[in-house]
Design a protein around this motif. Structure first.
Motif, PDB file in Angstrom:
ATOM      1  N   PHE A 179      37.045  44.203  48.173  1.00  0.00           N
ATOM      2  CA  PHE A 179      36.332  43.122  47.499  1.00  0.00           C
ATOM      3  C   PHE A 179      36.140  41.978  48.480  1.00  0.00           C
TER       4      PHE A 179
ATOM      5  N   ARG B 288      36.408  38.345  49.724  1.00  0.00           N
ATOM      6  CA  ARG B 288      37.333  37.209  49.518  1.00  0.00           C
ATOM      7  C   ARG B 288      36.615  35.898  49.755  1.00  0.00           C
TER       8      ARG B 288
ATOM      9  N   HIS C  83      38.317  42.273  51.544  1.00  0.00           N
ATOM     10  CA  HIS C  83      39.753  42.473  51.364  1.00  0.00           C
ATOM     11  C   HIS C  83      39.980  43.881  50.821  1.00  0.00           C
TER      12      HIS C  83
ATOM     13  N   VAL D  94      41.396  46.829  48.849  1.00  0.00           N
ATOM     14  CA  VAL D  94      42.258  46.896  47.665  1.00  0.00           C
ATOM     15  C   VAL D  94      42.739  48.335  47.430  1.00  0.00           C
TER      16      VAL D  94
ATOM     17  N   GLU E 297      53.656  47.040  41.770  1.00  0.00           N
ATOM     18  CA  GLU E 297      53.764  45.610  41.521  1.00  0.00           C
ATOM     19  C   GLU E 297      52.390  45.028  41.217  1.00  0.00           C
ATOM     20  N   SER E 298      52.383  43.826  40.660  1.00  0.00           N
ATOM     21  CA  SER E 298      51.132  43.143  40.347  1.00  0.00           C
ATOM     22  C   SER E 298      50.289  43.009  41.621  1.00  0.00           C
ATOM     23  N   GLY E 299      49.007  43.363  41.506  1.00  0.00           N
ATOM     24  CA  GLY E 299      48.104  43.254  42.660  1.00  0.00           C
ATOM     25  C   GLY E 299      48.098  44.478  43.554  1.00  0.00           C
ATOM     26  N   SER E 300      48.856  45.518  43.203  1.00  0.00           N
ATOM     27  CA  SER E 300      48.901  46.701  44.080  1.00  0.00           C
ATOM     28  C   SER E 300      47.649  47.570  43.942  1.00  0.00           C
ATOM     29  N   GLY E 301      46.784  47.268  42.949  1.00  0.00           N
ATOM     30  CA  GLY E 301      45.515  47.998  42.837  1.00  0.00           C
ATOM     31  C   GLY E 301      45.447  48.974  41.681  1.00  0.00           C
ATOM     32  N   LYS E 302      46.391  48.897  40.736  1.00  0.00           N
ATOM     33  CA  LYS E 302      46.439  49.869  39.625  1.00  0.00           C
ATOM     34  C   LYS E 302      45.170  49.812  38.765  1.00  0.00           C
ATOM     35  N   SER E 303      44.796  48.598  38.335  1.00  0.00           N
ATOM     36  CA  SER E 303      43.627  48.488  37.445  1.00  0.00           C
ATOM     37  C   SER E 303      42.344  48.843  38.190  1.00  0.00           C
ATOM     38  N   THR E 304      42.291  48.485  39.467  1.00  0.00           N
ATOM     39  CA  THR E 304      41.104  48.841  40.257  1.00  0.00           C
ATOM     40  C   THR E 304      40.994  50.360  40.341  1.00  0.00           C
TER      41      THR E 304
ATOM     42  N   ARG F  43      39.731  51.673  37.057  1.00  0.00           N
ATOM     43  CA  ARG F  43      38.288  51.485  36.864  1.00  0.00           C
ATOM     44  C   ARG F  43      37.497  52.518  37.656  1.00  0.00           C
TER      45      ARG F  43
ATOM     46  N   GLU G  98      48.066  48.993  30.849  1.00  0.00           N
ATOM     47  CA  GLU G  98      49.047  48.046  30.275  1.00  0.00           C
ATOM     48  C   GLU G  98      48.870  47.953  28.756  1.00  0.00           C
TER      49      GLU G  98
HETATM   50  N1  LIG Z   1      36.415  42.152  40.867  1.00  0.00           N
HETATM   51  C1  LIG Z   1      37.250  41.714  41.811  1.00  0.00           C
HETATM   52  N2  LIG Z   1      36.816  40.888  42.803  1.00  0.00           N
HETATM   53  C2  LIG Z   1      37.646  40.474  43.781  1.00  0.00           C
HETATM   54  N3  LIG Z   1      38.939  40.838  43.876  1.00  0.00           N
HETATM   55  C3  LIG Z   1      39.428  41.644  42.919  1.00  0.00           C
HETATM   56  C4  LIG Z   1      38.618  42.136  41.834  1.00  0.00           C
HETATM   57  N4  LIG Z   1      39.377  42.929  41.041  1.00  0.00           N
HETATM   58  C5  LIG Z   1      40.609  42.934  41.588  1.00  0.00           C
HETATM   59  N5  LIG Z   1      40.644  42.180  42.710  1.00  0.00           N
HETATM   60  C6  LIG Z   1      41.803  41.995  43.599  1.00  0.00           C
HETATM   61  O1  LIG Z   1      42.281  43.280  43.914  1.00  0.00           O
HETATM   62  C7  LIG Z   1      43.709  43.294  43.984  1.00  0.00           C
HETATM   63  C8  LIG Z   1      44.251  44.375  43.047  1.00  0.00           C
HETATM   64  O2  LIG Z   1      43.966  44.000  41.707  1.00  0.00           O
HETATM   65  P1  LIG Z   1      44.323  44.934  40.464  1.00  0.00           P
HETATM   66  O3  LIG Z   1      43.833  44.228  39.260  1.00  0.00           O
HETATM   67  O4  LIG Z   1      43.800  46.297  40.723  1.00  0.00           O
HETATM   68  O5  LIG Z   1      45.907  44.934  40.536  1.00  0.00           O
HETATM   69  P2  LIG Z   1      46.983  45.483  39.474  1.00  0.00           P
HETATM   70  O6  LIG Z   1      47.900  46.386  40.224  1.00  0.00           O
HETATM   71  O7  LIG Z   1      46.277  46.043  38.292  1.00  0.00           O
HETATM   72  O8  LIG Z   1      47.752  44.154  39.095  1.00  0.00           O
HETATM   73  P3  LIG Z   1      48.420  43.732  37.664  1.00  0.00           P
HETATM   74  O9  LIG Z   1      49.723  44.508  37.555  1.00  0.00           O
HETATM   75  O10 LIG Z   1      48.682  42.263  37.824  1.00  0.00           O
HETATM   76  O11 LIG Z   1      47.453  44.043  36.574  1.00  0.00           O
HETATM   77  C9  LIG Z   1      44.157  41.886  43.647  1.00  0.00           C
HETATM   78  O12 LIG Z   1      44.395  41.202  44.853  1.00  0.00           O
HETATM   79  C10 LIG Z   1      42.970  41.298  42.921  1.00  0.00           C
HETATM   80  O13 LIG Z   1      42.900  39.899  43.105  1.00  0.00           O
END
Ligand SMILES: Nc1ncnc2c1ncn2[C@@H]1O[C@H](COP(=O)(O)OP(=O)(O)OP(=O)(O)O)[C@@H](O)[C@H]1O
Ligand SMILES: [Mg+2]
Length: 259
Positions: A19, A21, A30, A32, A51-58, A61, A178
Motif C-alpha cells: 500500500f 504510505r 509499504h 503488507v 499480531e495487529s498489523g501483521s496483514g491478516k485482514s489484508t 480480502r 475477528e
Molecule cells: N487500504 C489500506 N491502505 C493503506 N494501508 C493499509 C490498508 N489496509 C491495511 N493497511 C496497512 O496494512 C497493514 C496490515 O493491515 P491489516 O488490516 O491486514 O492487519 P491485521 O493483521 O488485520 O491487523 P488487526 O489485528 O489490527 O486487525 C497495516 O500496517 C495497515 O495499516
C-alpha cells in the motif's frame, strides 16, 4: 471422499500486496503481504493468527476476491479467482466481520437481512421466506425476530444473523474476520459452537482470522501464524501447538488463556 489429485478448495501462491504510505507526494510503497502461500482444504477450519498489523485482514480480502494482489495467484477449486477484469471473476465465499452493526443495513428487518443474498437466485418469495426461517432456526434464533430491526437485537443475536446471511448463499467457504472478538466470552463460545455445528451439518469450510489463539484451539483444525506479511509457521496438529518455534508465535501462545 476427496480425490487426492484434485486441487485444494483454496490455494494462494506467492501473494504480494503493498500500500502507498503517506500523502500523494509520498510514493513509497509499504509491503503488507510479502510472498505468502497457503492452502485451505475442503471441510477444514483454518485459523489465521498474528499480531495487529501483521496483514491478516489484508490476506482475508485477497482470499475472498475483494483485493487483487499486486503479484501472485488465488485459485478456488483450481480456478483462478482474479481473471482479467478489475475484481474477482466469481464469488465463491461469504464474509463475516467483527463489526456486525455496520455490516447490516439498519433499516432492514431480520428477514430482509438474511434474504439479501437470496434475491439473486431464482426462488420465489414463498421459497425465500422458508429458507430464511430454516436459516434462522439453524442459527438458533426464534422466528419471532423476523420483523425486528438491528437496533432491537443483542450483539450475539445480530452476529448470528450475519452468520445466517453468510450461509444463505451456499458459499464454498466463509471468512470470519475477528467475527467473535467483540462479543463477551460466553456469547463467543455460543457463536463458536454454532460455527462448529454449521461446519458439521453443512460441510462448510472456514477461514477464521483472529488474534485470539484460545478461540483457534476451540474451533480450528489447523493454524497459520503470520508476522509482518508472511506466514512464519503452520500447525496442522493442534496438540503440537506448544512446539511452535517462531518467537512472535510463541508470544501469542503465551498470551492465550483457556476458555
Ligand atoms: N487500504 C489500506 N491502505 C493503506 N494501508 C493499509 C490498508 N489496509 C491495511 N493497511 C496497512 O496494512 C497493514 C496490515 O493491515 P491489516 O488490516 O491486514 O492487519 P491485521 O493483521 O488485520 O491487523 P488487526 O489485528 O489490527 O486487525 C497495516 O500496517 C495497515 O495499516
Ligand atoms: Mg484485521
Amino acid at each position: 471422499m476427496r480425490n487426492p489429485s484434485s486441487p485444494p478448495l483454496l490455494r494462494a501462491s506467492d501473494i504480494h500486496v503493498a500500500f502507498r504510505r503517506g500523502g500523494l507526494l509520498h510514493r513509497r510503497q509499504h509491503p503488507v503481504l510479502q510472498g505468502l502461500s497457503m492452502t485451505l482444504e475442503e471441510g477444514c477450519c483454518l485459523g489465521i493468527v498474528g499480531e495487529s498489523g501483521s496483514g491478516k485482514s489484508t490476506l482475508g480480502r485477497v482470499l475472498v476476491g475483494l483485493l487483487r494482489p499486486d503479484r501472485g495467484e488465488v485459485a478456488v477449486d483450481g480456478k483462478n479467482l482474479y481473471g482479467t477484469g478489475r475484481g474477482a471473476s466469481f464469488h465463491p465465499c461469504s464474509v463475516v466481520f467483527q463489526d456486525y452493526v455496520t455490516s447490516v443495513n439498519p433499516r432492514f428487518s431480520v428477514e430482509e437481512i438474511i434474504a439479501e443474498p437470496l434475491r439473486k437466485g431464482r426462488d420465489g418469495a414463498r421459497d425465500r421466506k422458508e429458507r430464511v426461517l430454516a436459516l434462522l432456526e439453524k442459527v438458533g434464533l426464534s422466528s419471532d425476530l423476523l420483523r425486528r430491526r438491528p437496533h432491537q437485537l443483542s450483539g450475539g443475536q445480530l452476529q448470528r444473523i450475519c452468520i445466517a446471511r453468510a450461509v444463505a448463499s451456499r458459499p464454498r467457504f466463509i471468512l470470519l474476520d475477528e467475527a467473535t472478538s467483540s462479543l463477551d466470552v460466553s456469547v463467543q463460545v455460543q457463536v463458536m459452537d454454532l460455527l462448529a455445528e454449521l461446519r458439521r451439518d453443512e460441510g462448510l469450510s472456514l477461514l477464521f482470522i483472529t488474534h485470539d489463539l484460545t478461540a483457534v484451539t476451540y474451533l480450528c483444525d489447523a493454524v497459520l501464524f503470520m508476522n509482518d506479511g508472511r506466514i512464519v509457521e503452520r500447525v496442522d496438529d493442534l496438540s503440537r501447538l506448544h512446539a511452535v518455534g517462531d518467537i512472535h508465535s510463541r508470544r501469542l501462545l503465551d498470551a492465550a488463556t483457556p476458555l
